[in-house]
Motif scaffolding. Structure first.
Motif, PDB file in Angstrom:
ATOM      1  N   PHE A   1      24.117 -30.937  28.578  1.00  0.00           N
ATOM      2  CA  PHE A   1      25.317 -31.411  27.903  1.00  0.00           C
ATOM      3  C   PHE A   1      26.506 -31.364  28.851  1.00  0.00           C
ATOM      4  N   ASP A   2      27.416 -32.339  28.699  1.00  0.00           N
ATOM      5  CA  ASP A   2      28.599 -32.342  29.563  1.00  0.00           C
ATOM      6  C   ASP A   2      29.857 -31.878  28.840  1.00  0.00           C
ATOM      7  N   SER A   3      29.718 -31.456  27.571  1.00  0.00           N
ATOM      8  CA  SER A   3      30.853 -30.919  26.819  1.00  0.00           C
ATOM      9  C   SER A   3      30.324 -30.200  25.588  1.00  0.00           C
TER      10      SER A   3
ATOM     11  N   CYS B   1      18.155 -22.143  19.304  1.00  0.00           N
ATOM     12  CA  CYS B   1      18.868 -22.731  20.423  1.00  0.00           C
ATOM     13  C   CYS B   1      19.702 -21.646  21.092  1.00  0.00           C
ATOM     14  N   GLY B   2      19.644 -21.631  22.413  1.00  0.00           N
ATOM     15  CA  GLY B   2      20.368 -20.619  23.171  1.00  0.00           C
ATOM     16  C   GLY B   2      21.228 -21.247  24.245  1.00  0.00           C
ATOM     17  N   ASP B   3      22.481 -20.814  24.313  1.00  0.00           N
ATOM     18  CA  ASP B   3      23.397 -21.285  25.357  1.00  0.00           C
ATOM     19  C   ASP B   3      23.122 -20.461  26.614  1.00  0.00           C
ATOM     20  N   MET B   4      22.801 -21.143  27.710  1.00  0.00           N
ATOM     21  CA  MET B   4      22.361 -20.460  28.921  1.00  0.00           C
ATOM     22  C   MET B   4      23.504 -20.143  29.887  1.00  0.00           C
ATOM     23  N   VAL B   5      24.739 -20.204  29.423  1.00  0.00           N
ATOM     24  CA  VAL B   5      25.884 -19.960  30.306  1.00  0.00           C
ATOM     25  C   VAL B   5      25.873 -18.547  30.882  1.00  0.00           C
ATOM     26  N   TRP B   6      25.213 -17.614  30.210  1.00  0.00           N
ATOM     27  CA  TRP B   6      25.128 -16.242  30.710  1.00  0.00           C
ATOM     28  C   TRP B   6      24.538 -16.188  32.118  1.00  0.00           C
ATOM     29  N   ALA B   7      23.692 -17.162  32.448  1.00  0.00           N
ATOM     30  CA  ALA B   7      23.025 -17.162  33.753  1.00  0.00           C
ATOM     31  C   ALA B   7      23.995 -17.421  34.901  1.00  0.00           C
TER      32      ALA B   7
ATOM     33  N   HIS C   1       3.182 -20.638  18.020  1.00  0.00           N
ATOM     34  CA  HIS C   1       4.078 -20.582  16.864  1.00  0.00           C
ATOM     35  C   HIS C   1       4.558 -21.979  16.481  1.00  0.00           C
ATOM     36  N   ALA C   2       4.952 -22.142  15.228  1.00  0.00           N
ATOM     37  CA  ALA C   2       5.604 -23.372  14.776  1.00  0.00           C
ATOM     38  C   ALA C   2       7.094 -23.211  15.085  1.00  0.00           C
ATOM     39  N   VAL C   3       7.467 -23.503  16.311  1.00  0.00           N
ATOM     40  CA  VAL C   3       8.834 -23.247  16.769  1.00  0.00           C
ATOM     41  C   VAL C   3       9.319 -24.377  17.662  1.00  0.00           C
ATOM     42  N   SER C   4      10.594 -24.686  17.547  1.00  0.00           N
ATOM     43  CA  SER C   4      11.265 -25.570  18.498  1.00  0.00           C
ATOM     44  C   SER C   4      12.402 -24.785  19.138  1.00  0.00           C
ATOM     45  N   LEU C   5      12.445 -24.824  20.456  1.00  0.00           N
ATOM     46  CA  LEU C   5      13.463 -24.095  21.222  1.00  0.00           C
ATOM     47  C   LEU C   5      14.289 -25.090  22.021  1.00  0.00           C
ATOM     48  N   ILE C   6      15.603 -24.977  21.923  1.00  0.00           N
ATOM     49  CA  ILE C   6      16.488 -25.789  22.754  1.00  0.00           C
ATOM     50  C   ILE C   6      17.303 -24.854  23.639  1.00  0.00           C
ATOM     51  N   CYS C   7      17.095 -24.952  24.952  1.00  0.00           N
ATOM     52  CA  CYS C   7      17.871 -24.171  25.919  1.00  0.00           C
ATOM     53  C   CYS C   7      19.007 -25.056  26.409  1.00  0.00           C
ATOM     54  N   MET C   8      20.249 -24.641  26.146  1.00  0.00           N
ATOM     55  CA  MET C   8      21.405 -25.516  26.349  1.00  0.00           C
ATOM     56  C   MET C   8      22.104 -25.208  27.681  1.00  0.00           C
ATOM     57  N   TYR C   9      22.203 -26.228  28.519  1.00  0.00           N
ATOM     58  CA  TYR C   9      22.811 -26.086  29.844  1.00  0.00           C
ATOM     59  C   TYR C   9      24.009 -27.015  29.988  1.00  0.00           C
ATOM     60  N   ASP C  10      25.106 -26.465  30.479  1.00  0.00           N
ATOM     61  CA  ASP C  10      26.315 -27.236  30.764  1.00  0.00           C
ATOM     62  C   ASP C  10      26.156 -27.846  32.157  1.00  0.00           C
ATOM     63  N   ILE C  11      26.007 -29.158  32.226  1.00  0.00           N
ATOM     64  CA  ILE C  11      25.740 -29.797  33.516  1.00  0.00           C
ATOM     65  C   ILE C  11      26.932 -29.749  34.461  1.00  0.00           C
ATOM     66  N   ASN C  12      28.112 -29.413  33.927  1.00  0.00           N
ATOM     67  CA  ASN C  12      29.292 -29.306  34.786  1.00  0.00           C
ATOM     68  C   ASN C  12      29.414 -27.923  35.424  1.00  0.00           C
ATOM     69  N   SER C  13      28.621 -26.972  34.955  1.00  0.00           N
ATOM     70  CA  SER C  13      28.733 -25.599  35.446  1.00  0.00           C
ATOM     71  C   SER C  13      27.558 -25.189  36.339  1.00  0.00           C
TER      72      SER C  13
ATOM     73  N   SER D   1      23.263 -28.752  40.793  1.00  0.00           N
ATOM     74  CA  SER D   1      22.230 -29.775  40.637  1.00  0.00           C
ATOM     75  C   SER D   1      20.858 -29.221  41.006  1.00  0.00           C
ATOM     76  N   ASN D   2      20.814 -28.301  41.980  1.00  0.00           N
ATOM     77  CA  ASN D   2      19.536 -27.699  42.362  1.00  0.00           C
ATOM     78  C   ASN D   2      18.963 -26.862  41.222  1.00  0.00           C
ATOM     79  N   THR D   3      19.835 -26.095  40.561  1.00  0.00           N
ATOM     80  CA  THR D   3      19.371 -25.278  39.436  1.00  0.00           C
ATOM     81  C   THR D   3      18.875 -26.157  38.300  1.00  0.00           C
ATOM     82  N   LEU D   4      19.607 -27.208  37.987  1.00  0.00           N
ATOM     83  CA  LEU D   4      19.197 -28.105  36.911  1.00  0.00           C
ATOM     84  C   LEU D   4      17.877 -28.794  37.231  1.00  0.00           C
TER      85      LEU D   4
END
Length: 212
Positions: A24-26, A122-128, A152-164, A167-170
């Protein structure tokens, strides 16, 4: 594998289990995707788990409430959990892939015992970005989730801010997610690598408690 359940994200109907990276960019773009996903889950009686920085909880809950979600009721019943990164991903000021994996697994098992047929998380990965001890285990953790989700019957969304994130990490993150959300659309990730191949490349994996 648990019984598959359907869910919608970015206007697409999909089936659990699924591990998704959301680029996400915002925050506005992030909420355009996750609010309908969360709302649908609560209406379908799914267990919903959100993990983000503690100082964002008020803003997050207000955003959900503005979209018709009875936050107090859902939190009181335990169907909705809003957890802090500081008490999960980076508990005690450090990240440990094995600990976080085990915590998530315990939550999924608890949700099943409580009668929920499906879990949405869903988890915001900004802590990294804090460069705390253990952050170098992020890719190992993300890869390992692809061994957990099929159980498990699970959906996981790991949320990354592409501005933070760099590019190598992404690019590395893409390797660990079968599906990707970008520009508000979800698609199968052609760069995904099976976890067995990735995990075997971690130099310290042989001494890690994360063994499968």
């Amino acid at each position: 594998m648990n019984t598959q359940t359907s869910f919608n994200v970015c206007g697409e109907s999909l089936l659990t289990p699924m591990h998704i990276c959301g680029f996400f960019d915002s925050k506005e773009q992030q909420y355009e995707v996750i609010v309908p996903y969360i709302l649908e889950g609560l209406q379908a009686n799914d267990k919903v788990i959100n993990i983000l920085e503690g100082n964002r909880h008020g803003e997050h809950c207000r955003c959900l409430a503005e979209n018709g979600i009875s936050i107090a009721e859902k939190l009181a019943t335990g169907q909705l959990e809003v957890l802090a990164s500081e008490n999960t991903y980076i508990k005690d000021g450090k990240f440990a892939a094995a600990r976080m994996y085990q915590m998530l697994e315990q939550n999924l098992l608890a949700a099943s015992r409580a009668g929920y047929e499906s879990v949405r998380a869903c988890g915001d990965m900004v802590w990294a970005l804090k460069n705390l001890p253990g952050t170098d285990e992020l890719l190992e953790y993300e890869a390992s989730l692809n061994l957990l989700t099929p159980k498990h019957a699970v959906s996981l969304i790991c949320m990354y801010d592409i501005n933070s994130f760099s590019s190598n990490t992404l690019s590395d993150i893409l390797l660990t997610h079968p599906y990707v959300i970008k520009d508000g659309k979800i698609s199968k990730n052609t760069k995904y690598v099976e976890p067995s191949s990735l995990i075997s490349n971690f130099s310290d994996f042989s001494s890690s408690p994360l063994k499968f």
